[in-house]
Write a protein that holds these residues in place. Structure first.
Motif, short mmCIF file in Angstrom:
data_model
loop_
_atom_site.label_atom_id
_atom_site.label_comp_id
_atom_site.label_asym_id
_atom_site.label_seq_id
_atom_site.Cartn_x
_atom_site.Cartn_y
_atom_site.Cartn_z
N GLN B 427 0.73 -1.20 -0.03
CA GLN B 427 -0.08 -0.11 0.06
C GLN B 427 0.98 1.26 0.03
OE1 GLN B 427 -0.22 -2.60 2.03
NE2 GLN B 427 0.16 -1.94 4.07
N LYS B 428 2.33 0.90 0.30
CA LYS B 428 2.98 2.29 0.21
C LYS B 428 3.74 2.33 -1.22
CE LYS B 428 3.55 2.55 4.98
NZ LYS B 428 4.23 1.94 5.98
N GLN B 429 4.23 1.19 -1.56
CA GLN B 429 5.15 1.06 -2.83
C GLN B 429 4.49 0.55 -4.07
OE1 GLN B 429 7.30 -0.85 0.24
NE2 GLN B 429 9.14 0.09 -0.78
N MET B 430 3.68 -0.34 -4.15
CA MET B 430 3.11 -1.12 -5.23
C MET B 430 2.28 -0.34 -6.27
SD MET B 430 1.69 -4.80 -5.15
CE MET B 430 2.54 -6.12 -6.18
N ARG B 431 2.69 -0.44 -7.49
CA ARG B 431 1.90 -0.11 -8.54
C ARG B 431 1.76 -1.42 -9.62
NH1 ARG B 431 1.80 5.50 -10.77
NH2 ARG B 431 0.46 5.38 -12.33
N SER B 432 0.81 -1.82 -9.83
CA SER B 432 0.68 -3.07 -10.55
C SER B 432 -0.71 -2.84 -11.64
CB SER B 432 0.37 -4.02 -9.89
OG SER B 432 -0.74 -4.21 -9.27
N ARG B 433 -0.83 -3.71 -12.58
CA ARG B 433 -1.65 -3.62 -13.54
C ARG B 433 -1.92 -5.21 -14.05
NH1 ARG B 433 -1.59 -0.45 -18.82
NH2 ARG B 433 -0.30 -2.21 -19.55
N VAL B 434 -3.27 -5.71 -14.15
CA VAL B 434 -3.38 -7.04 -14.56
C VAL B 434 -4.59 -6.67 -15.89
CG1 VAL B 434 -4.27 -9.29 -14.09
CG2 VAL B 434 -2.90 -7.86 -12.40
#
Lengths: 494, 517
Positions: B427-434
């Motif tokens: 919740q502080k670092q992640m940036r994702s996409r599916v």
């Protein structure tokens, strides 16, 4: 015109003198079997995926270019060295295959096994069975109706749906042969003045073949015990009675052994598919139906899954947690309780079984060899009259089967009662036989649903059409011979 | 005149830029060739090979794996490959391929040698002297951590030299003997005397590979709960999520899902549990399904399955941040393309005992972040069962199996609370996409996105039509059979009754006949 009539009469008399109905049936059956099995192109039933285990068990292996489901494989390799899988399962089929391999080694080859030798190994006792059965149903008459009966017997039992399996590794031929001998011997013994012990032994051999044909036939030994109940009216005292009892105990032990010979994995497969293709098949929410039953309702999501997934699945069915949380808790008691609580669903499944049971023709696999040039999965259409008619016209409701059983029992009970009063045994023995066969007719679908759900239902119900065919044939034969209500005085000799 | 010159300059610079771009693009797509001698299953060679493949994938490098015997002369060139890894699993085999050695000696890209059989040329390239050591047991030390290694028969070590980056130290039991470095990187060349794909060894090997292939970025490990399925004990999942959240431990959860039977209440419960996990600051990795049977034609089936699973979850506000799968999925054309490459974040887990491939091509692909899944259990060997601060050099997920009993759960929670590990906080670092066929799922620092618009995760799903179970479909002929069955049944009932009456009457007449006599 008159001379023509005279001529035909004398020809008919000459024919009946030289050719008995039993001989006619045997000749006709031999022609059909010979044509289907031994006249090129090779016909048979293709592998549905169950062969490799049986092959390995018997010291055979698949040659290169092996075909599955679409085409029949004419030849197999014979293992030359140590085979650790040999004899790991206990079925009557092994006996026939071993004899066939021996024959093949003597006559044909040490390294290559031709499946027609297996066909031959089945065909010989099968023709004997046809002979005995026709004899049991027509003796001592040689009237036109006797010959008509002989033709009917060939029409029913020399149907391609049974005969084609001779050139394959399915258990069907063993069951057909076993059934022929069981019914024929019991009917002949019933009408003999002095009991032929060869026939009684033949009966027990037939029962042994039937109950050891596949592990799921094991419990049927109880039905055959009822069928053999009539023997105790024929043999009432002395050491022979003890021999009879010994025979029954041996058959009982064989049935038990056969049932328990199922491997651990096979048992898991059956349980799993009984759950996913049985308990969970319903129109309403399956996960709610199994709530509070000891099995987590999350397993409702497994509805329709196979034990060996054909593509992808969320969880491996052979994993430890599925075993512990589902399969170990899924006992016969659990299933029975479930179906008692859900009678509507159970009835739907039984109706499904009823609509599948007369489909004796295995249409999911091909009948021809690849070199025959037919399309993949091509079916034999000749000599399939009976299975086609029975498959399309026999009513498809389980309730009908129940009523049919009640009606038939009532009809045969009349003869039973009449014979008991005049102290004759023929109809008594026949009544017990019919009871046993009808019990198979009713109990096998129930057992099949509980045991493995709806997977491969038609193939697991094979005993059902066999037994109802037999009962209806007995009914027809007795009607034509005018001995449905009471025994006539004609004696059958062998 | 000046205009003309400047125009030419612009064109030239553009061309040069294009050429340069082409060069860099080529450099980026150039693979690393992994050449192994044998699988040597007795010493877990398959696991080692799989570890190397996964490590390189985590380093962001595409790979190609080739067995020594199938290597063709001229295959390894700097034009096609940016590096080569020689993996020797079977020292006793002494397998050689002269063409490979020749090509490797001439190769100018990055080189890494793992295991036995380091030859003189390689040692010279590493600017070090080889030391052969027999029958010793080593202790691997790295800063304050250490790990006792299994007894080794033959091992080739390097004498420490100046100008070399060393990772970890191998110490022998007898203190009199000198220490040797474990991982060595000299310029474009690297060496690992052995590979033990667990614990501290793996962490140090990870550092070595990261240093050699230049992708070093220290990042906290992601705690991941694995082994969750729709059939799992959901109460336990909930409880674990709640406890982890209470202990302020961020985590991810890797779960399989189903595409069928999603209208059942069981699926509603399952997705409700996953939403609860999301509310407890856990992120969801959708685990790839178990492959029962597959072939080169399975791509379509897999695509449909994955899309259906993703959409069914997405409809219920369960938004996966990535895909997790056994490592072999990345070595298979079909499984990689239709399974993994729809996500920016892929978590590669250890292989099952017998992987089922669809179309194995041994071409390891990469995504934005490939997480290396290593078990929590294996890390406990790092120091006397006590875990120190773990700072892996490559993206690493530390996996724990979902506990199967309350006792296990309590023990696990205690271990996790005691461990002095800073975990990766999605919740502080992640940036994702599916991406599924029709929808795009996103996650950015604690907010979920569906097709670009933020999604609020509530305890009850919103926007799912309440499905009603329908009766079976009506087939044209079923009616006929039903009627036929009923007609026959009534016929039989009537016949039976009539027969019964006749029986009764007949019997009376029959008896009367004798009574008169």
């Amino acid at each position: 015109m008159k001379r023509l009539k005279q001529l035909s009469l004398t020809t008919w008399q000459a024919f009946t003198r030289h050719v008995s109905p039993a001989a006619l049936a045997t000749i006709l059956a031999a022609l059909v079997v010979g044509f289907l099995l031994f006249v090129p192109p090779l016909r048979g039933l293709a592998d549905n995926g169950t062969f490799p285990q049986i092959l390995a068990n018997n010291g055979l292996y698949r040659l290169s270019g092996y075909q599955t489901t679409t085409y029949v494989n004419p030849q197999f390799g014979i293992m030359q060295y140590f085979n650790e899988l040999r004899g790991t399962s206990f079925t009557a089929q092994t006996l026939f295959i071993q004899v066939a391999i021996l024959l093949n080694r003597v006559v044909y080859s040490q390294t290559v096994f031709d499946v027609r030798f297996l066909g031959l190994t089945y065909a010989v006792p099968y023709l004997g069975g046809i002979y005995l059965l026709t004899r049991a149903m027509t003796q001592p008459y040689r009237r036109i109706r006797s010959y008509f009966l002989a033709v009917i017997i060939v029409f029913v039992f020399a149907d391609a749906s049974f005969v084609l399996s001779f050139n394959s590794f399915y258990a069907t031929p063993v069951m057909v042969i076993g059934m022929l001998y069981v019914v024929a011997t019991i009917l002949i013994v019933a009408r003999q003045r002095t009991t032929s012990w060869r026939l009684v032994i033949g009966f027990f051999v037939g029962v042994a073949l039937l109950v050891t044909a596949t592990p799921q036939n094991g419990p049927l030994v109880l039905c055959f015990l009822i069928a053999s109940g009539g023997f105790f009216f024929v043999v009432t005292r002395g050491p022979r009675w003890l021999w009879l009892l010994t025979g029954i105990l041996v058959v009982l032990a064989l049935g038990g052994l056969s049932y328990t010979s199922l491997s651990r994995e096979q048992r898991a497969v059956n349980r799993y598919q009984s759950f996913t293709h049985g308990v969970l098949t319903q129109d309403t929410d399956a996960s709610q139906a199994i709530a509070h039953s000891g099995i987590s309702r999350q397993y409702g999501l497994m509805k329709g899954e196979d034990y060996y997934p054909t593509a992808f699945t969320a969880k491996r069915p052979n994993s430890r947690s599925v075993h512990q949380q589902l399969l170990q808790r899924y006992t016969v008691g659990w299933v029975s309780r479930y179906y008692i609580q859900h009678p509507r669903q159970f009835m739907t499944l039984l109706n499904l079984a009823a609509s599948d049971m007369m489909m004796t023709q295995n249409k999911s696999v091909g009948d021809y060899q690849k070199v025959a040039g037919k399309a993949p999965g091509a079916q034999v259409t000749i000599f399939t009259g009976f299975s086609a008619i029975a498959g399309s016209f026999f009513p498809r409701r389980f309730a009908f089967n129940l009523l049919l059983v009640v009606a038939l029992l009532m009809v045969f009970a009349v003869g039973f009662y009449n014979d008991l009063r005049v102290q004759r045994v023929a109809s008594v023995v026949r009544f017990f036989l019919v009871c046993g066969l009808l019990l198979i007719f009713i109990s096998v679908p129930v057992m099949a649903i509980i045991d493995g759900g709806t997977t491969e239902l038609a193939q697991r119900l094979l005993m059902v059409p066999l037994s109802i065919d037999m009962v209806l044939l007995i009914f027809l034969a007795d009607m034509l011979n005018h001995r449905l209500w009471h025994t006539d005085d004609a004696e059958t000799g062998v | 005149m000046r205009k003309w010159w400047s125009g030419l300059l612009v064109i030239l610079s553009l061309l040069g830029g294009l050429w340069g771009l082409g060069q860099t693009a080529q450099a980026a797509t150039r693979r690393v060739l992994i050449v192994y001698d044998a699988l040597n299953s007795k010493q877990q060679g398959q696991t080692k090979l799989d570890a190397v493949q996964r490590l390189l994938a985590s380093a962001g490098v595409q790979t190609r794996t080739e067995q020594l015997t199938t290597y063709r002369a001229g295959q390894l060139t700097s034009r096609h490959y940016q590096g080569v890894v020689t993996l020797n699993n079977w020292p006793a085999g002494h397998l050689k391929n002269a063409a490979f050695i020749r090509d490797r000696d001439a190769f100018t890209g990055k080189q890494l040698h793992i295991g036995s059989g380091l030859d003189a040329t390689e040692a010279r390239q590493l600017r070090s002297k080889r030391v052969a050591v027999r029958h010793q047991q080593f202790l691997l030390k790295n800063r304050r951590d250490w790990q006792l290694l299994p007894f080794s028969e033959n091992i080739t070590l390097l004498k420490p030299t100046r100008g070399a980056h060393n990772f970890g130290t191998l110490t022998r039991q007898r203190a009199s003997l000198p220490d040797h470095p474990y991982g060595t990187v000299v310029g474009k060349h690297g060496y690992l005397p052995y590979l033990e794909p667990k614990g501290l060894s793996l962490l140090v090997a990870m550092q070595t590979i990261a240093a050699l292939f230049g992708k070093q970025r220290t990042q906290a490990p992601l705690l991941t709960i694995t082994g969750v399925t729709p059939y799992s004990n959901l109460k336990r999942v909930r409880q674990l999520a709640r406890q982890l959240s209470a202990a302020d431990i961020p985590f991810a959860l890797s779960t399989t899902s189903v595409a069928n039977n999603t209208s059942m209440r069981a699926f509603t419960r399952f997705t409700k549990t996953l939403r609860f996990v999301e509310q407890q600051q856990g992120v969801i990795f959708l685990q790839a399904p178990v492959v029962g049977a597959a072939n080169a034609q399975s791509g379509n089936t897999l695509e449909q399955l994955m899309v259906a699973e993703l959409n069914q979850l997405g409809q219920r506000q369960v938004i996966p941040v990535g895909i997790s799968a056994p490592a072999y999925w990345n070595q298979d054309q079909i499984l990689r393309r239709y399974g993994l490459q729809r996500a920016r974040d892929v978590l590669l887990l250890p292989n099952p005992a017998t992987p089922t491939f669809a179309k194995q091509d041994n071409l390891g692909g990469t995504v934005k972040t490939t997480w290396y899944g290593m078990t929590w259990h294996s890390l406990q060997t790092v120091r006397n069962g006590q875990t120190q601060q773990i700072t892996p050099a490559l993206p690493t997920a530390v996996t724990v199996q979902l506990p199967t009993s309350a006792k296990q759960e309590a023990a696990l929670l205690q271990q996790l609370r005691r461990a002095n590990v800073t975990w990766y906080a999605p919740q502080k670092q992640m940036r994702s996409r599916v991406v599924s066929a029709s929808a795009t799922f996103g996650y950015h620092k604690g907010t979920y996105y569906l097709n670009g618009s933020p999604v609020k995760v509530r305890s009850e799903a919103t926007g799912v039509p309440n499905y009603h179970f329908e009766r079976k479909n009506f087939v044209a002929l079923s009616r006929y059979f039903k009627i036929q069955g009923w007609i026959l049944m009534t016929f039989f009932v009537i016949t039976t009754i009539v027969l019964g009456i006749f029986l009764f009457l007949g019997r009376r007449i029959y008896r009367r006949m004798f009574m008169r006599k």
